[in-house]
Design a protein around this motif. Sequence first.
Motif, PDB file in Angstrom:
ATOM      1  N   THR A 181       0.948  -1.150  -0.048  1.00  0.00           N
ATOM      2  CA  THR A 181       0.029   0.065  -0.045  1.00  0.00           C
ATOM      3  C   THR A 181       0.793   1.196   0.093  1.00  0.00           C
ATOM      4  O   THR A 181       0.671   1.977  -0.801  1.00  0.00           O
ATOM      5  CB  THR A 181      -1.105  -0.144   1.121  1.00  0.00           C
ATOM      6  N   PHE A 182       1.823   1.324   0.789  1.00  0.00           N
ATOM      7  CA  PHE A 182       2.517   2.523   0.860  1.00  0.00           C
ATOM      8  C   PHE A 182       3.864   2.418   0.253  1.00  0.00           C
ATOM      9  O   PHE A 182       4.848   1.862   0.617  1.00  0.00           O
ATOM     10  CB  PHE A 182       3.242   2.682   2.506  1.00  0.00           C
ATOM     11  N   GLY A 211      -1.607   4.168  -1.151  1.00  0.00           N
ATOM     12  CA  GLY A 211      -1.890   3.893  -2.617  1.00  0.00           C
ATOM     13  C   GLY A 211      -2.840   2.530  -2.996  1.00  0.00           C
ATOM     14  O   GLY A 211      -4.071   2.663  -2.672  1.00  0.00           O
ATOM     15  N   PHE A 212      -2.268   1.411  -3.181  1.00  0.00           N
ATOM     16  CA  PHE A 212      -2.675   0.414  -3.592  1.00  0.00           C
ATOM     17  C   PHE A 212      -3.413  -0.441  -2.386  1.00  0.00           C
ATOM     18  O   PHE A 212      -2.728  -0.983  -1.474  1.00  0.00           O
ATOM     19  CB  PHE A 212      -1.784  -0.550  -4.267  1.00  0.00           C
ATOM     20  N   VAL A 229      -3.449   6.929  -4.835  1.00  0.00           N
ATOM     21  CA  VAL A 229      -2.334   7.964  -5.147  1.00  0.00           C
ATOM     22  C   VAL A 229      -3.018   8.583  -6.302  1.00  0.00           C
ATOM     23  O   VAL A 229      -3.139   9.773  -6.368  1.00  0.00           O
ATOM     24  CB  VAL A 229      -1.093   7.483  -5.364  1.00  0.00           C
ATOM     25  N   SER A 230      -3.453   7.852  -7.388  1.00  0.00           N
ATOM     26  CA  SER A 230      -4.210   8.141  -8.579  1.00  0.00           C
ATOM     27  C   SER A 230      -5.485   8.691  -8.429  1.00  0.00           C
ATOM     28  O   SER A 230      -6.126   9.154  -9.221  1.00  0.00           O
ATOM     29  CB  SER A 230      -3.589   7.351  -9.767  1.00  0.00           C
ATOM     30  N   HIS A 231      -6.098   8.079  -7.510  1.00  0.00           N
ATOM     31  CA  HIS A 231      -7.393   8.116  -7.185  1.00  0.00           C
ATOM     32  C   HIS A 231      -8.292   7.560  -8.507  1.00  0.00           C
ATOM     33  O   HIS A 231      -9.292   8.124  -8.953  1.00  0.00           O
ATOM     34  CB  HIS A 231      -8.073   9.763  -6.957  1.00  0.00           C
ATOM     35  N   LEU A 262     -11.471   6.155  -4.261  1.00  0.00           N
ATOM     36  CA  LEU A 262     -10.355   4.814  -4.533  1.00  0.00           C
ATOM     37  C   LEU A 262      -9.314   4.675  -3.408  1.00  0.00           C
ATOM     38  O   LEU A 262      -8.360   3.981  -3.648  1.00  0.00           O
ATOM     39  CB  LEU A 262      -9.855   4.931  -5.894  1.00  0.00           C
ATOM     40  N   VAL A 263      -9.338   5.609  -2.240  1.00  0.00           N
ATOM     41  CA  VAL A 263      -8.670   5.103  -0.933  1.00  0.00           C
ATOM     42  C   VAL A 263      -9.342   3.965  -0.111  1.00  0.00           C
ATOM     43  O   VAL A 263     -10.005   4.240   0.761  1.00  0.00           O
ATOM     44  CB  VAL A 263      -8.336   6.449   0.020  1.00  0.00           C
ATOM     45  N   CYS A 264      -9.131   2.688  -0.575  1.00  0.00           N
ATOM     46  CA  CYS A 264      -9.719   1.672  -0.192  1.00  0.00           C
ATOM     47  C   CYS A 264      -9.189   1.007   0.869  1.00  0.00           C
ATOM     48  O   CYS A 264      -8.055   0.520   0.487  1.00  0.00           O
ATOM     49  CB  CYS A 264     -10.262   0.878  -1.287  1.00  0.00           C
TER      50      CYS A 264
END
Length: 380
Positions: A181-182, A211-212, A229-231, A262-264
């Motif tokens: 994720t980070f 991120g992911f 990160v890119s939403h 998309l910050v899931c």
Amino acid sequence: MRGNTIFVFAVLLNAPLGLCSAYYPDCAPITGNLDVNLRNIYPEGGEWSPSNCKVYLGSLNNGTIVEYDPYTKTTNVIEFPGVTHNWEHFVCGVDYSHATGNLFISASARAPWFNPDSPGMGTNLTGPNRLIQYSPRDRSIIWDVDLGPLVDDIEKEIGTSVGGLQDSASDKDGNVYVPITFGNFILKIDKNGETSRFYDPDLKKLDKSYGFGGLFITENNAMVVADGVSHGFVVFDLVGPDPTKPLFSQPEGIPDNYDLPLVCDAIIAPRRYRDTVALCADVLSRSMSPYGIITVYVSKDGWKTSKYAGAIPVEFGQSPDVFSTAQFATADRVYALSSALPYGPQAFPEVKSTTLVDITEKVDQLVGTGEAAQTKRDEL
């Protein structure tokens, strides 16, 4: 009520890949909320296992998983050597593989997610990370892989720390993918437990913010990753000529007051909607609900493009500070976890039971069902 405890030690290194679904039982339908009467589960991940018709919950702070039978309402607590009651670990992701009929359990480092000495998530990226493949039918460990050496190699190469492993997803061949994720790397573990790096981000633009945060793999072997990160979504065609090449796309129709798309914490594509609907567990956005939301997205082209369909506020009528950290789906229903987590330095609260909330109708209202479903999704 106290559940039975199962200690798992056996490791089957050469177990066969994937039983045909004909070996699986026909699971009777379930509907409505489900109450899991065990204290202090704090589920971060959850999954339905069609291979034995039971629900599995990751007991975050205890380093165990809870096996719940929705028909008899009974529970078993499954412990893992080196993980259970180990302060360094969190059990985050619990993900079912249709290729193997098994569960992949992420026993990730605790520090990136909850550390009283750190100011917030993602500031301390130390600690052990393991992925366990577990057979719910045999109650045995297929393999238990230490991901630490691979993460160490990445950190030595790029000169900075990365971390925050949570969910995983399996392709049709039984390979499993684990995002970091980070840092937004993706690790790959093959069916034999061998590890490799699947995807590296552009190191010139390395961003270690959240991120992911979750992923799913469609029946056509497209891997869809939620990227904070890119939403947007990041899509990998696992059967294409270049499976490691990402396609970045932002959903259309995001509301102006939604600042963290998309910050899931997790993301799923329920089989009820045949890979055309995705649910994102957003525990950080408080603009629509004080305890986060479940955002719903739709796509009609395999997630090359997508649209925002709406949000379900996490207002389930339970006690305060109950978030929905993940969702899971049976063949025809969709459930949301309710988890009393301390998003801050305070201690974990006392919780008598955990409710799995049936949100099927709420999702249906946003995307449509039956013959009208595709028409409604086309209109979005």
